[in-house]
Scaffold this active site. Structure first.
Site, PDB file in Angstrom:
ATOM      1  N   GLN A 116       0.827  -1.200   0.000  1.00 39.72           N
ATOM      2  CA  GLN A 116       0.000   0.000   0.000  1.00 39.72           C
ATOM      3  C   GLN A 116       0.864   1.254   0.000  1.00 39.72           C
ATOM      4  O   GLN A 116       0.547   2.243  -0.651  1.00 39.72           O
ATOM      5  CB  GLN A 116      -0.916  -0.011   1.225  1.00 39.72           C
ATOM      6  CG  GLN A 116      -2.142   0.847   1.088  1.00 39.72           C
ATOM      7  CD  GLN A 116      -3.037   0.382  -0.053  1.00 39.72           C
ATOM      8  OE1 GLN A 116      -3.232  -0.804  -0.260  1.00 39.72           O
ATOM      9  NE2 GLN A 116      -3.558   1.313  -0.812  1.00 39.72           N
ATOM     10  N   HIS A 171       2.051   3.045  -3.286  1.00 45.24           N
ATOM     11  CA  HIS A 171       1.132   3.820  -4.125  1.00 45.24           C
ATOM     12  C   HIS A 171       1.607   5.255  -4.265  1.00 45.24           C
ATOM     13  O   HIS A 171       1.492   5.855  -5.336  1.00 45.24           O
ATOM     14  CB  HIS A 171      -0.274   3.819  -3.521  1.00 45.24           C
ATOM     15  CG  HIS A 171      -1.141   2.706  -4.023  1.00 45.24           C
ATOM     16  ND1 HIS A 171      -1.538   2.606  -5.333  1.00 45.24           N
ATOM     17  CD2 HIS A 171      -1.690   1.647  -3.395  1.00 45.24           C
ATOM     18  CE1 HIS A 171      -2.300   1.540  -5.494  1.00 45.24           C
ATOM     19  NE2 HIS A 171      -2.401   0.936  -4.330  1.00 45.24           N
ATOM     20  N   GLU A 210      -9.727   1.992   4.498  1.00 42.15           N
ATOM     21  CA  GLU A 210     -10.127   1.594   3.144  1.00 42.15           C
ATOM     22  C   GLU A 210      -9.971   0.080   2.995  1.00 42.15           C
ATOM     23  O   GLU A 210     -10.884  -0.620   2.571  1.00 42.15           O
ATOM     24  CB  GLU A 210      -9.246   2.325   2.122  1.00 42.15           C
ATOM     25  CG  GLU A 210      -9.521   1.911   0.682  1.00 42.15           C
ATOM     26  CD  GLU A 210      -8.489   2.480  -0.282  1.00 42.15           C
ATOM     27  OE1 GLU A 210      -8.778   2.488  -1.490  1.00 42.15           O
ATOM     28  OE2 GLU A 210      -7.385   2.889   0.153  1.00 42.15           O
ATOM     29  N   HIS A 211      -8.792  -0.427   3.335  1.00 40.67           N
ATOM     30  CA  HIS A 211      -8.522  -1.864   3.332  1.00 40.67           C
ATOM     31  C   HIS A 211      -8.165  -2.293   4.754  1.00 40.67           C
ATOM     32  O   HIS A 211      -7.311  -1.670   5.390  1.00 40.67           O
ATOM     33  CB  HIS A 211      -7.331  -2.218   2.435  1.00 40.67           C
ATOM     34  CG  HIS A 211      -7.433  -1.697   1.033  1.00 40.67           C
ATOM     35  ND1 HIS A 211      -6.845  -0.505   0.634  1.00 40.67           N
ATOM     36  CD2 HIS A 211      -8.053  -2.199  -0.056  1.00 40.67           C
ATOM     37  CE1 HIS A 211      -7.090  -0.316  -0.645  1.00 40.67           C
ATOM     38  NE2 HIS A 211      -7.823  -1.324  -1.098  1.00 40.67           N
ATOM     39  N   ASP A 222      -7.204  -5.994  -4.918  1.00 42.62           N
ATOM     40  CA  ASP A 222      -6.879  -4.902  -5.831  1.00 42.62           C
ATOM     41  C   ASP A 222      -7.024  -5.307  -7.288  1.00 42.62           C
ATOM     42  O   ASP A 222      -7.314  -4.474  -8.143  1.00 42.62           O
ATOM     43  CB  ASP A 222      -5.432  -4.436  -5.593  1.00 42.62           C
ATOM     44  CG  ASP A 222      -5.357  -3.244  -4.658  1.00 42.62           C
ATOM     45  OD1 ASP A 222      -6.414  -2.761  -4.227  1.00 42.62           O
ATOM     46  OD2 ASP A 222      -4.230  -2.812  -4.353  1.00 42.62           O
ATOM     47  N   HIS A 258     -53.346  18.389  -1.946  1.00 43.48           N
ATOM     48  CA  HIS A 258     -52.993  16.975  -1.817  1.00 43.48           C
ATOM     49  C   HIS A 258     -54.249  16.162  -1.480  1.00 43.48           C
ATOM     50  O   HIS A 258     -54.484  15.088  -2.041  1.00 43.48           O
ATOM     51  CB  HIS A 258     -51.942  16.780  -0.711  1.00 43.48           C
ATOM     52  CG  HIS A 258     -50.539  17.068  -1.147  1.00 43.48           C
ATOM     53  ND1 HIS A 258     -50.134  18.318  -1.530  1.00 43.48           N
ATOM     54  CD2 HIS A 258     -49.449  16.256  -1.256  1.00 43.48           C
ATOM     55  CE1 HIS A 258     -48.849  18.286  -1.847  1.00 43.48           C
ATOM     56  NE2 HIS A 258     -48.409  17.026  -1.698  1.00 43.48           N
TER      57      HIS A 258
END
Length: 423
Positions: free
Chosen positions: A255, A258, A322-323, A356, A415
């Site tokens: 990770q 990235h 996220e993960h 991924d 209505h």
């Protein structure tokens, strides 16, 4: 990577803070670009592509000939891998289809809901240091299953004005209708506002750097839907004595590579494991081509020792990763207690890399704590749910007292009249 031992709960918020950016300055810069795109269209797109990507394009759209040439450059082994991943992703997302169920809420009153694909969607695929062709599979496949009528793709060109061949192959494989050599804020602006060349879409999908993320959030304020407010990628590993230190280190580095703004977090009940992981990080880091990026990301990352598994679970739920990788005993039992995470990976043999690329689940996930309220991309992201109802005369008669009483109580006489005039 900084080791923090047995922190008090009142310090957790500070420990778990993501890297902070100057949003005011960022928004000002991004809004300036968007305003020019809105006003000048293609001319501005060419200008910003030259300014930010360093390439002078003669056209924005990728031609059929360019796609064919690009596909030929993709090695057969990679083509087979992409096809296998695409198949798994398709199988998983096909199962997310929901049928139409008609519900009779009372005699003569029938209601149902139908999923309808969003007509026009735009996919943003990062290029730069890592052309994420895998993201095309994650976005274009559910768009295709959903029945989206127009799927366009934008990705930044290289210095020669081309897109990565794997991007072209993945787009062709998954039914993308049109491909454009445009990246960054200018791509988001072009898809949101439309230009002579690039069509306006109703919803924009895809990850990106802080500029792209900011642009997506700004165009959302003007009426273009986005998948989610995703930012820099992140992973959290919850590990105990049963974890393998080399596996954990590899997951953290996968990770961290990235980018410098990525964040990794290790939470463990075992101090020795943390020490072993930190040693492994140093060893494995030296073998990475992107070691400088990963090393910078590790500077913003932490390894936290907690007293017990209950504290570990509470901490990772507070972080809302996220993960989230659960490298611990009784991982399925622990997973049942996870309430905030984008995607969860159970056991020592479920690396985040598999999600991924190819297991089938979607890798477009909420970051920066948004997993507390947002889901990752799924088939639902590409459809609208439209509700329907049909009443018989008898059904309307039966429900009329309820509706007229409520309408009268709210002071909405028209209505009430819309019901009574029919009776």
């Amino acid at each position: 990577m900084k080791k923090i031992e047995l922190p008090e709960k009142n310090t957790w918020k500070q420990i778990l803070q993501r890297p902070v950016i100057d949003t005011a300055t960022l928004e000002q810069q991004v809004r300036g670009v968007l305003n020019v795109i809105k006003q000048d269209g293609d001319t501005a797109v060419f200008q910003f592509t030259r300014q930010f990507d360093g390439v002078q394009l003669s056209s924005l759209e990728v031609t059929e000939e360019e796609i064919a040439i690009g596909i030929q450059k993709v090695p057969d082994e990679l083509k087979r891998a992409i096809k296998q991943a695409a198949n798994n992703i398709r199988v998983f997302h096909e199962k997310q289809r929901s049928g139409i169920e008609v519900v009779e809420t009372m005699a003569g009153v029938r209601c149902w809901r139908k999923s309808v694909g969003i007509d026009k969607v735009g996919l943003y695929i990062p290029g730069g240091t890592a052309p994420l062709f895998s993201t095309i599979l994650m976005l274009a496949i559910p768009a295709q299953i959903a029945g989206c009528k127009e799927v366009i793709l934008c990705s930044p060109p290289d210095k020669e004005g081309n897109l990565n061949p794997a991007i072209l192959y993945a787009a062709s494989l998954t039914g993308v209708h049109r491909i454009f050599k445009v990246g960054g804020v200018q791509a988001i602006g072009a898809m949101a506002y439309g230009t002579v060349t690039i069509p306006k879409v109703y919803k924009i999908f895809g990850p990106g750097n802080q500029y792209v993320t900011c642009a997506k959030q700004l165009v959302q304020q003007e009426g273009t839907a986005i998948d989610m407010p995703a930012g820099p990628s992140e992973v959290c590993v919850l590990a105990d004595t049963t974890a393998n230190a080399s596996f954990v280190a590899a997951d953290l580095l996968s990770q961290a590579e990235h980018g410098t703004d990525s964040q990794v977090l290790l939470v463990s009940t075992d101090t020795q494991l943390i020490d072993d992981v930190m040693k492994e990080l140093k060893v494995q880091l030296n073998d990475l081509p992107r070691k400088d990026l990963a090393a910078k990301a590790l500077e913003n990352s932490k390894a936290v020792l907690v007293k017990n598994m209950d504290d570990a679970i509470a901490l990772v739920n507070e972080y809302a990763a996220e993960h989230l990788i659960l490298s611990c005993e009784n991982d399925e039992s622990v997973a049942e207690k996870i309430t905030n995470a984008g995607s969860v990976f159970l056991g020592n043999y479920s690396p985040e890399s598999v999600g991924d690329y190819a297991s089938g689940t979607n890798h477009t996930l909420p970051t920066n704590g948004f997993a507390r309220a947002y889901s990752g991309v799924s088939l639902d992201s590409f459809v609208k749910k439209i509700t329907y109802q049909r009443l018989t005369k008898e059904g309307l008669s039966a429900i009329a007292p309820t509706v007229t009483a409520m309408a009268a109580a709210e002071g909405l006489e028209a209505h009430k009249k819309a019901v009574t005039i029919r009776l």
